[in-house]
Design a protein around this motif. Sequence first.
Motif, PDB file in Angstrom:
ATOM      1  N   LEU A   3       0.813  -1.211   0.000  1.00 57.54           N
ATOM      2  CA  LEU A   3       0.000   0.000   0.000  1.00 57.54           C
ATOM      3  C   LEU A   3       0.852   1.269   0.000  1.00 57.54           C
ATOM      4  O   LEU A   3       0.346   2.372   0.155  1.00 57.54           O
ATOM      5  N   ALA A   4       2.145   1.114  -0.195  1.00 58.28           N
ATOM      6  CA  ALA A   4       3.077   2.248  -0.108  1.00 58.28           C
ATOM      7  C   ALA A   4       2.766   3.344  -1.125  1.00 58.28           C
ATOM      8  O   ALA A   4       2.857   4.534  -0.800  1.00 58.28           O
ATOM      9  N   ALA A   5       2.408   2.974  -2.340  1.00 58.02           N
ATOM     10  CA  ALA A   5       2.144   3.989  -3.364  1.00 58.02           C
ATOM     11  C   ALA A   5       0.919   4.821  -3.000  1.00 58.02           C
ATOM     12  O   ALA A   5       0.925   6.047  -3.167  1.00 58.02           O
ATOM     13  N   LEU A   6      -0.113   4.188  -2.480  1.00 53.92           N
ATOM     14  CA  LEU A   6      -1.303   4.928  -2.062  1.00 53.92           C
ATOM     15  C   LEU A   6      -0.971   5.839  -0.890  1.00 53.92           C
ATOM     16  O   LEU A   6      -1.331   7.018  -0.880  1.00 53.92           O
ATOM     17  N   GLU A   7      -0.273   5.320   0.093  1.00 56.47           N
ATOM     18  CA  GLU A   7       0.114   6.126   1.252  1.00 56.47           C
ATOM     19  C   GLU A   7       0.944   7.335   0.816  1.00 56.47           C
ATOM     20  O   GLU A   7       0.691   8.466   1.244  1.00 56.47           O
ATOM     21  N   ALA A   8       1.925   7.120  -0.041  1.00 55.41           N
ATOM     22  CA  ALA A   8       2.781   8.215  -0.518  1.00 55.41           C
ATOM     23  C   ALA A   8       1.968   9.255  -1.278  1.00 55.41           C
ATOM     24  O   ALA A   8       2.209  10.465  -1.137  1.00 55.41           O
ATOM     25  N   GLU A   9       1.020   8.810  -2.069  1.00 58.76           N
ATOM     26  CA  GLU A   9       0.194   9.742  -2.836  1.00 58.76           C
ATOM     27  C   GLU A   9      -0.675  10.601  -1.912  1.00 58.76           C
ATOM     28  O   GLU A   9      -0.820  11.802  -2.129  1.00 58.76           O
ATOM     29  N   LEU A  10      -1.254   9.993  -0.891  1.00 55.75           N
ATOM     30  CA  LEU A  10      -2.078  10.741   0.051  1.00 55.75           C
ATOM     31  C   LEU A  10      -1.237  11.786   0.800  1.00 55.75           C
ATOM     32  O   LEU A  10      -1.667  12.924   0.977  1.00 55.75           O
ATOM     33  N   ILE A  11      -0.041  11.393   1.199  1.00 57.74           N
ATOM     34  CA  ILE A  11       0.859  12.326   1.879  1.00 57.74           C
ATOM     35  C   ILE A  11       1.242  13.470   0.945  1.00 57.74           C
ATOM     36  O   ILE A  11       1.203  14.638   1.323  1.00 57.74           O
ATOM     37  N   ALA A  12       1.602  13.140  -0.301  1.00 57.30           N
ATOM     38  CA  ALA A  12       1.985  14.162  -1.280  1.00 57.30           C
ATOM     39  C   ALA A  12       0.830  15.105  -1.597  1.00 57.30           C
ATOM     40  O   ALA A  12       1.051  16.286  -1.880  1.00 57.30           O
ATOM     41  N   ALA A  13      -0.408  14.603  -1.509  1.00 58.69           N
ATOM     42  CA  ALA A  13      -1.584  15.426  -1.774  1.00 58.69           C
ATOM     43  C   ALA A  13      -1.929  16.318  -0.582  1.00 58.69           C
ATOM     44  O   ALA A  13      -2.858  17.132  -0.654  1.00 58.69           O
ATOM     45  N   GLY A  14      -1.202  16.149   0.519  1.00 59.35           N
ATOM     46  CA  GLY A  14      -1.438  16.977   1.694  1.00 59.35           C
ATOM     47  C   GLY A  14      -2.621  16.545   2.537  1.00 59.35           C
ATOM     48  O   GLY A  14      -3.125  17.326   3.339  1.00 59.35           O
ATOM     49  N   ILE A  15      -3.054  15.309   2.382  1.00 60.13           N
ATOM     50  CA  ILE A  15      -4.159  14.789   3.191  1.00 60.13           C
ATOM     51  C   ILE A  15      -3.657  14.601   4.622  1.00 60.13           C
ATOM     52  O   ILE A  15      -2.645  13.926   4.832  1.00 60.13           O
ATOM     53  N   PRO A  16      -4.324  15.179   5.600  1.00 59.83           N
ATOM     54  CA  PRO A  16      -3.844  15.053   6.987  1.00 59.83           C
ATOM     55  C   PRO A  16      -3.855  13.611   7.488  1.00 59.83           C
ATOM     56  O   PRO A  16      -4.838  12.890   7.309  1.00 59.83           O
ATOM     57  N   GLU A  17      -2.762  13.202   8.094  1.00 62.09           N
ATOM     58  CA  GLU A  17      -2.655  11.893   8.733  1.00 62.09           C
ATOM     59  C   GLU A  17      -3.168  12.052  10.162  1.00 62.09           C
ATOM     60  O   GLU A  17      -2.756  12.965  10.871  1.00 62.09           O
ATOM     61  N   THR A  18      -4.070  11.149  10.584  1.00 59.29           N
ATOM     62  CA  THR A  18      -4.655  11.288  11.916  1.00 59.29           C
ATOM     63  C   THR A  18      -4.120  10.283  12.921  1.00 59.29           C
ATOM     64  O   THR A  18      -4.222  10.506  14.123  1.00 59.29           O
TER      65      THR A  18
END
Length: 89
Positions: A3-18
């Motif tokens: 799931l690394a590519a999805l996680e990296a994309e969400l982080i790059a998109a600035g989606i807040p990690e909770t």
Amino acid sequence: MHLAALEAELIAAGIPETARGALWSKNCREWVYFDVVLDLEALTNRFGFDPCVNTHQNLDSRSGLESGFVCTRCDDAVVGRLSGAPRYA
């Protein structure tokens, strides 16, 4: 991690990690939660996950409404909210 590519994309998109970590049990290695509603069908189609990646939904309002992906091989997950946040596809 599958799931690394999805996680990296969400982080790059600035989606807040909770939240991040082995949050629930020894069967969870690294679960990452994001403040977003993940479009499971669209993301599955776009990323073409390995068969070890399954969709996950918790519909129990007492333990937390969530929806995302779990890798059964790595015990990792990328999870978002069930509702009440922007949608990500």
